[in-house]
Design a protein around this motif. Structure first.
Motif, short mmCIF file in Angstrom:
data_model
loop_
_atom_site.label_atom_id
_atom_site.label_comp_id
_atom_site.label_asym_id
_atom_site.label_seq_id
_atom_site.Cartn_x
_atom_site.Cartn_y
_atom_site.Cartn_z
N GLY A 145 -0.81 17.02 0.95
CA GLY A 145 0.33 16.21 1.40
C GLY A 145 1.18 15.60 0.30
N VAL A 168 -11.86 6.20 -3.76
CA VAL A 168 -11.07 5.08 -4.28
C VAL A 168 -11.61 3.73 -3.78
N SER A 207 3.92 2.14 3.32
CA SER A 207 4.35 2.87 4.52
C SER A 207 5.34 2.02 5.31
N PRO A 219 7.13 5.37 2.54
CA PRO A 219 7.63 6.54 3.27
C PRO A 219 7.75 6.25 4.76
N GLY A 220 8.67 6.96 5.40
CA GLY A 220 8.75 6.95 6.87
C GLY A 220 7.79 7.98 7.41
N1 LIG Z 1 2.48 11.24 6.09
C1 LIG Z 1 3.18 10.16 6.41
O1 LIG Z 1 4.00 10.16 7.36
C2 LIG Z 1 3.01 8.89 5.63
C3 LIG Z 1 3.89 7.83 5.90
C4 LIG Z 1 3.77 6.66 5.19
C5 LIG Z 1 2.80 6.53 4.23
N2 LIG Z 1 1.94 7.56 3.98
C6 LIG Z 1 0.93 7.36 2.95
O2 LIG Z 1 1.01 8.36 1.97
C7 LIG Z 1 -0.28 8.58 1.40
C8 LIG Z 1 -0.62 10.07 1.47
O3 LIG Z 1 -0.60 10.44 2.85
P1 LIG Z 1 -0.57 11.96 3.34
O4 LIG Z 1 0.23 11.96 4.57
O5 LIG Z 1 -0.22 12.87 2.22
O6 LIG Z 1 -2.12 12.13 3.75
P2 LIG Z 1 -3.10 13.41 3.72
O7 LIG Z 1 -2.32 14.68 3.84
O8 LIG Z 1 -4.15 13.10 4.72
O9 LIG Z 1 -3.73 13.33 2.24
C9 LIG Z 1 -4.52 12.24 1.86
C10 LIG Z 1 -5.15 12.48 0.52
O10 LIG Z 1 -5.95 11.32 0.19
C11 LIG Z 1 -7.30 11.72 -0.08
N3 LIG Z 1 -8.20 10.63 0.28
C12 LIG Z 1 -8.46 10.11 1.50
N4 LIG Z 1 -9.37 9.11 1.40
C13 LIG Z 1 -9.68 9.00 0.09
C14 LIG Z 1 -10.57 8.16 -0.65
N5 LIG Z 1 -11.35 7.25 -0.06
N6 LIG Z 1 -10.63 8.31 -2.01
C15 LIG Z 1 -9.86 9.24 -2.62
N7 LIG Z 1 -9.02 10.08 -1.98
C16 LIG Z 1 -8.94 9.96 -0.64
C17 LIG Z 1 -7.47 13.00 0.75
O11 LIG Z 1 -8.52 13.82 0.27
P3 LIG Z 1 -9.89 13.99 1.13
O12 LIG Z 1 -9.46 14.36 2.52
O13 LIG Z 1 -10.68 15.01 0.42
O14 LIG Z 1 -10.54 12.66 1.05
C18 LIG Z 1 -6.10 13.66 0.51
O15 LIG Z 1 -6.08 14.27 -0.75
C19 LIG Z 1 -1.25 7.69 2.18
O16 LIG Z 1 -1.46 6.48 1.49
C20 LIG Z 1 -0.49 7.42 3.47
O17 LIG Z 1 -0.89 6.23 4.09
C21 LIG Z 1 2.02 8.73 4.66
#
Ligand SMILES: NC(=O)c1ccc[n+]([C@@H]2O[C@H](COP(=O)([O-])OP(=O)(O)OC[C@H]3O[C@@H](n4cnc5c(N)ncnc54)[C@H](OP(=O)(O)O)[C@@H]3O)[C@@H](O)[C@H]2O)c1
Length: 246
Positions: free
Chosen positions: A19, A68, A139, A182-183
């Motif tokens: 992501g 983390v 977020s 991010p949205g």
């Molecule tokens: N997508 C959205 O719409 C959105 C919007 C606002 C904010 N965000 C924020 O953006 C960030 C990335 O989100 P994403 O959408 O890219 O999520 P994602 O596709 O689920 O990716 C999350 C990443 O974090 C890792 N991760 C999860 N728990 C962890 C831990 N305890 N220690 C280390 N690594 C960990 C996952 O690896 P594993 O699965 O191997 O643990 C994966 O590499 C997050 O903080 C999320 O809250 C996302």
């Protein structure tokens, strides 16, 4: 995308195998940084990430399984490499009915999304060089609240506050700390069904009429990490297609 020069820099990206984190890693590699990439559980995705890299980029990536939310795991990251840039990206989201939200889920969400960046921030301010920079991925949920995941929204709101505290603390050593909010971004944090619903909703409620892509978050993160943002600290940058202006 504008290209940035991060040669000689060592960046840490937590949760960089998928992501948004993965897009940030790829952009940093394009800027010739060395990147320490962490993940916590999905070995298949981690392997796929590694296999997708060119031979040259593979040499500049140190992929580590590291939770983390674990103090020991976080501490050892800073013992291995002279980290100069940090992206606190790892985060978890589980949506559901408020009355089904358990104490365990509350604690785990806060541990990963907030305590993790606190511990990374504490280690970075201890070990990081003068002139370093950190970006925390908050977020829109932290700005508006959210009925489907109040634990997540609370963690992301507190992360904006932590960003401002770390910006004050880091300024004495010229370490800048900012956040990106991010949205709705198209990643695996959402199930396929949730993404279909979000896409339909986006057309109605997001002024730009669509979901964002991970690469559109990466550009703003690289800007805040770079010298182009040398007088910006404690800021939270919205990247949300106009969904929220606060
Ligand atoms: N997508 C959205 O719409 C959105 C919007 C606002 C904010 N965000 C924020 O953006 C960030 C990335 O989100 P994403 O959408 O890219 O999520 P994602 O596709 O689920 O990716 C999350 C990443 O974090 C890792 N991760 C999860 N728990 C962890 C831990 N305890 N220690 C280390 N690594 C960990 C996952 O690896 P594993 O699965 O191997 O643990 C994966 O590499 C997050 O903080 C999320 O809250 C996302």
């Amino acid at each position: 995308m504008i290209s940035f020069d991060f040669q000689q820099k060592v960046a840490l990206v937590t949760g960089g195998t998928k992501g948004i984190g993965r897009a940030i890693v790829m952009a940093l590699l394009q800027g010739r940084a060395r990147v320490v990439v962490t993940y916590s559980s999905d070995d298949v995705a981690a392997d796929a990430f590694l296999q997708s890299l060119t031979a040259e980029n593979k040499q500049r990536v140190n992929l580590l399984k590291s939770d983390v939310a674990s103090r020991q795991d976080v501490r050892s990251l800073f013992e291995k490499e002279p980290i100069t840039l940090v992206v606190n990206n790892a985060g978890i989201l589980k949506q559901g009915d408020f009355q089904d939200l358990t104490d365990e889920q509350w604690d785990r969400t806060l541990a990963v999304n907030l305590k993790g960046p606190f511990m990374v921030g504490q280690e970075f301010l201890k070990h990081g060089p003068k002139g370093g920079a950190m970006v925390n991925i908050s977020s829109i949920g932290g700005q508006t609240g959210g009925s489907k995941a109040p634990d997540y929204a609370a963690s992301k709101a507190a992360l904006i506050s932590l960003t401002r505290s770390l910006a004050r603390l880091g300024s004495a050593r010229n370490i800048r700390v900012n956040a990106v909010a991010p949205g709705w971004i198209k990643t695996d944090i959402f199930s396929d069904e949730q993404l279909v619903n979000l896409q339909q909703e986006a057309a109605k409620v997001i002024p730009m009429g669509r979901l964002g892509m991970p690469e559109e978050i990466a550009g703003s993160v690289l800007f805040l990490l770079s010298g182009q943002a040398s007088y910006i600290t404690g800021h939270c940058l919205n990247v949300n297609g106009g969904l929220h202006f606060g």
